[in-house]
Design a protein around this motif. Structure first.
Motif, PDB file in Angstrom:
ATOM      1  N   PRO A 118       0.783  -1.223   0.126  1.00  0.00           N
ATOM      2  CA  PRO A 118      -0.169  -0.049  -0.124  1.00  0.00           C
ATOM      3  C   PRO A 118       0.835   1.186  -0.068  1.00  0.00           C
ATOM      4  CG  PRO A 118      -0.942  -1.653   1.582  1.00  0.00           C
ATOM      5  CD  PRO A 118       0.365  -2.105   0.950  1.00  0.00           C
ATOM      6  N   ALA A 119       2.078   1.129  -0.002  1.00  0.00           N
ATOM      7  CA  ALA A 119       3.226   2.409   0.173  1.00  0.00           C
ATOM      8  C   ALA A 119       3.891   2.354  -1.006  1.00  0.00           C
ATOM      9  CB  ALA A 119       4.272   2.574   1.365  1.00  0.00           C
ATOM     10  N   ALA A 120       4.027   1.302  -1.718  1.00  0.00           N
ATOM     11  CA  ALA A 120       4.769   1.803  -3.104  1.00  0.00           C
ATOM     12  C   ALA A 120       4.510   0.466  -4.009  1.00  0.00           C
ATOM     13  CB  ALA A 120       6.485   1.642  -2.648  1.00  0.00           C
ATOM     14  N   ALA A 121       4.625   0.681  -5.104  1.00  0.00           N
ATOM     15  CA  ALA A 121       4.657  -0.395  -6.222  1.00  0.00           C
ATOM     16  C   ALA A 121       5.691  -0.178  -7.025  1.00  0.00           C
ATOM     17  CB  ALA A 121       3.239  -0.438  -6.751  1.00  0.00           C
ATOM     18  N   VAL A 122       6.221  -1.339  -7.837  1.00  0.00           N
ATOM     19  CA  VAL A 122       6.855  -1.410  -8.971  1.00  0.00           C
ATOM     20  C   VAL A 122       6.196  -2.065 -10.357  1.00  0.00           C
ATOM     21  CG1 VAL A 122       9.034  -2.052 -10.085  1.00  0.00           C
ATOM     22  CG2 VAL A 122       8.815  -1.150  -7.713  1.00  0.00           C
ATOM     23  N   VAL A 123       5.844  -1.710 -11.334  1.00  0.00           N
ATOM     24  CA  VAL A 123       5.008  -2.165 -12.288  1.00  0.00           C
ATOM     25  C   VAL A 123       5.832  -2.161 -13.893  1.00  0.00           C
ATOM     26  CG1 VAL A 123       3.507  -0.184 -13.041  1.00  0.00           C
ATOM     27  CG2 VAL A 123       2.720  -2.440 -13.362  1.00  0.00           C
ATOM     28  N   GLU A 124       5.752  -3.083 -14.466  1.00  0.00           N
ATOM     29  CA  GLU A 124       6.315  -3.133 -15.628  1.00  0.00           C
ATOM     30  C   GLU A 124       5.376  -3.072 -16.897  1.00  0.00           C
ATOM     31  OE1 GLU A 124      10.178  -5.933 -14.923  1.00  0.00           O
ATOM     32  OE2 GLU A 124       8.695  -6.818 -15.967  1.00  0.00           O
ATOM     33  N   VAL A 125       5.453  -1.877 -17.553  1.00  0.00           N
ATOM     34  CA  VAL A 125       4.421  -1.480 -18.501  1.00  0.00           C
ATOM     35  C   VAL A 125       4.904  -1.599 -19.993  1.00  0.00           C
ATOM     36  CG1 VAL A 125       2.994   0.098 -19.338  1.00  0.00           C
ATOM     37  CG2 VAL A 125       3.099   0.041 -16.879  1.00  0.00           C
ATOM     38  N   VAL A 126       4.289  -2.449 -20.880  1.00  0.00           N
ATOM     39  CA  VAL A 126       4.706  -2.796 -22.188  1.00  0.00           C
ATOM     40  C   VAL A 126       4.067  -1.713 -22.910  1.00  0.00           C
ATOM     41  CG1 VAL A 126       5.019  -4.108 -24.044  1.00  0.00           C
ATOM     42  CG2 VAL A 126       5.204  -5.081 -21.666  1.00  0.00           C
ATOM     43  N   THR A 127       4.925  -1.078 -23.955  1.00  0.00           N
ATOM     44  CA  THR A 127       4.192   0.006 -24.861  1.00  0.00           C
ATOM     45  C   THR A 127       4.499  -0.770 -26.306  1.00  0.00           C
ATOM     46  OG1 THR A 127       4.787   1.774 -23.351  1.00  0.00           O
ATOM     47  CG2 THR A 127       4.307   2.357 -25.921  1.00  0.00           C
ATOM     48  N   MET A 128       3.657  -0.651 -26.894  1.00  0.00           N
ATOM     49  CA  MET A 128       3.654  -1.242 -28.464  1.00  0.00           C
ATOM     50  C   MET A 128       3.819   0.161 -29.382  1.00  0.00           C
ATOM     51  SD  MET A 128       1.757  -4.026 -30.662  1.00  0.00           S
ATOM     52  CE  MET A 128       0.106  -3.241 -30.364  1.00  0.00           C
ATOM     53  N   SER A 129       4.497   0.174 -30.238  1.00  0.00           N
ATOM     54  CA  SER A 129       4.524   1.073 -31.309  1.00  0.00           C
ATOM     55  C   SER A 129       5.421   0.902 -32.403  1.00  0.00           C
ATOM     56  CB  SER A 129       5.467   2.550 -30.597  1.00  0.00           C
ATOM     57  OG  SER A 129       6.859   2.207 -30.315  1.00  0.00           O
ATOM     58  N   PRO A 130       4.837   1.378 -33.507  1.00  0.00           N
ATOM     59  CA  PRO A 130       5.668   1.090 -35.194  1.00  0.00           C
ATOM     60  C   PRO A 130       6.984   1.369 -34.927  1.00  0.00           C
ATOM     61  CG  PRO A 130       3.641   2.202 -35.280  1.00  0.00           C
ATOM     62  CD  PRO A 130       4.010   2.501 -33.720  1.00  0.00           C
ATOM     63  N   GLY A 131       8.017   0.547 -35.425  1.00  0.00           N
ATOM     64  CA  GLY A 131       9.294   0.693 -35.461  1.00  0.00           C
ATOM     65  C   GLY A 131       9.629   1.227 -36.734  1.00  0.00           C
ATOM     66  N   ALA A 132      10.879   1.643 -37.130  1.00  0.00           N
ATOM     67  CA  ALA A 132      11.220   2.367 -38.098  1.00  0.00           C
ATOM     68  C   ALA A 132      10.860   1.680 -39.514  1.00  0.00           C
ATOM     69  CB  ALA A 132      12.852   2.544 -38.038  1.00  0.00           C
ATOM     70  N   SER A 133      11.068   0.060 -39.599  1.00  0.00           N
ATOM     71  CA  SER A 133      10.783  -0.783 -40.645  1.00  0.00           C
ATOM     72  C   SER A 133       9.100  -0.790 -40.787  1.00  0.00           C
ATOM     73  CB  SER A 133      11.387  -1.977 -40.644  1.00  0.00           C
ATOM     74  OG  SER A 133      11.065  -2.585 -39.396  1.00  0.00           O
ATOM     75  N   MET A 140       9.320  -2.425 -22.602  1.00  0.00           N
ATOM     76  CA  MET A 140       8.811  -2.566 -21.448  1.00  0.00           C
ATOM     77  C   MET A 140       9.562  -1.277 -20.642  1.00  0.00           C
ATOM     78  SD  MET A 140      10.035  -3.266 -18.149  1.00  0.00           S
ATOM     79  CE  MET A 140      11.437  -4.229 -18.421  1.00  0.00           C
ATOM     80  N   THR A 141       8.811  -0.493 -19.806  1.00  0.00           N
ATOM     81  CA  THR A 141       9.233   0.507 -19.003  1.00  0.00           C
ATOM     82  C   THR A 141       8.841   0.057 -17.593  1.00  0.00           C
ATOM     83  OG1 THR A 141       8.976   2.020 -20.610  1.00  0.00           O
ATOM     84  CG2 THR A 141       9.359   2.823 -18.603  1.00  0.00           C
ATOM     85  N   ARG A 142      10.073   0.121 -16.744  1.00  0.00           N
ATOM     86  CA  ARG A 142       9.613  -0.382 -14.973  1.00  0.00           C
ATOM     87  C   ARG A 142       9.453   0.995 -14.622  1.00  0.00           C
ATOM     88  NH1 ARG A 142      12.937  -4.338 -11.315  1.00  0.00           N
ATOM     89  NH2 ARG A 142      11.854  -5.737 -12.915  1.00  0.00           N
ATOM     90  N   LEU A 143       8.247   1.186 -13.827  1.00  0.00           N
ATOM     91  CA  LEU A 143       7.584   2.336 -13.508  1.00  0.00           C
ATOM     92  C   LEU A 143       7.486   2.161 -11.829  1.00  0.00           C
ATOM     93  CD1 LEU A 143       4.756   3.035 -15.949  1.00  0.00           C
ATOM     94  CD2 LEU A 143       7.095   4.085 -15.647  1.00  0.00           C
ATOM     95  N   HIS A 144       8.132   3.005 -10.932  1.00  0.00           N
ATOM     96  CA  HIS A 144       7.918   3.029  -9.557  1.00  0.00           C
ATOM     97  C   HIS A 144       7.026   4.044  -9.076  1.00  0.00           C
ATOM     98  CE1 HIS A 144      11.572   0.656  -8.829  1.00  0.00           C
ATOM     99  NE2 HIS A 144      11.902   1.154 -10.120  1.00  0.00           N
ATOM    100  N   VAL A 145       5.908   3.562  -8.301  1.00  0.00           N
ATOM    101  CA  VAL A 145       5.014   4.747  -7.952  1.00  0.00           C
ATOM    102  C   VAL A 145       5.026   4.727  -6.185  1.00  0.00           C
ATOM    103  CG1 VAL A 145       3.715   5.169  -9.582  1.00  0.00           C
ATOM    104  CG2 VAL A 145       2.973   3.116  -7.927  1.00  0.00           C
ATOM    105  N   VAL A 146       4.850   5.677  -5.432  1.00  0.00           N
ATOM    106  CA  VAL A 146       4.878   5.716  -3.869  1.00  0.00           C
ATOM    107  C   VAL A 146       3.660   6.360  -3.628  1.00  0.00           C
ATOM    108  CG1 VAL A 146       7.483   5.451  -3.806  1.00  0.00           C
ATOM    109  CG2 VAL A 146       6.497   7.635  -3.961  1.00  0.00           C
TER     110      VAL A 146
END
Length: 182
Positions: A118-133, A140-146
């Protein structure tokens, strides 16, 4: 996602962001999102909604108050300085008509909790986007919240650079999809 959580999607400058009547945000005003439940779902939605709003591309009217009010940690100042510099570069580039003005948007695709209290969390969020090709790229971005002052706050990425918290991945195996029902 979580038992009893209904997620809908709201458009934020062309990006669909997950929201929930029960987990938040309860308030969206002047580009800022706040009022998240003190729960795993609230932590997840806060991490995504706040992190997206820290991007320089939205301009200082959004990234500056988001970072100063909703981002914490020793690198918060570095993140604000980097966004200010990046925004200046984006504005300069927008005056160059040889640059393409439209770019494909990323989609918040999946997540996985690394830790939650209840005081802190770490979550990995995956974002999908078009690449150059033209192929799809998963990052995956690791996000910490407090939990501070009655709401979730995002912990600034190392050295104020989101690239330091992000890793390209090749599969969504082990992640929970966010996009169901979109």
């Amino acid at each position: 996602m979580h038992a009893g959580l209904t997620v809908s999607w709201t458009n934020f400058h062309g990006i669909d962001l997950p929201v929930s009547a029960s987990a938040g945000p309860r308030t969206v005003r002047n580009g800022l999102a706040s009022g998240f439940a003190r729960s795993p779902a609230g932590a997840l939605l806060a991490a995504i909604n706040i992190a997206v709003r820290t991007a320089a591309q939205w301009g200082p009217a959004i990234f500056r108050p988001t970072i100063t009010r909703q981002v914490t940690g020793p690198a918060a100042g570095a993140l604000l300085r980097a966004d200010t510099d990046d925004y200046a570069r984006l504005r300069a580039a927008s005056h160059d008509s040889s640059k393409a003005t439209s770019k494909p948007q990323a989609v918040e695709e999946a997540y996985r909790f690394v830790a939650y209290t209840p005081a802190a969390a770490v979550v990995e969020v995956v974002t999908m986007s078009p690449g150059a090709s033209g192929s799809l790229v998963l990052v995956m971005t690791r996000l910490h919240v407090v939990w501070l002052h009655g709401d979730w706050r995002l912990y600034a990425p190392p050295d104020g650079d989101w690239a330091n918290a992000a890793t390209a991945i090749s599969s969504l195996a082990g992640y929970t999809l966010l996009s169901a029902g979109r």
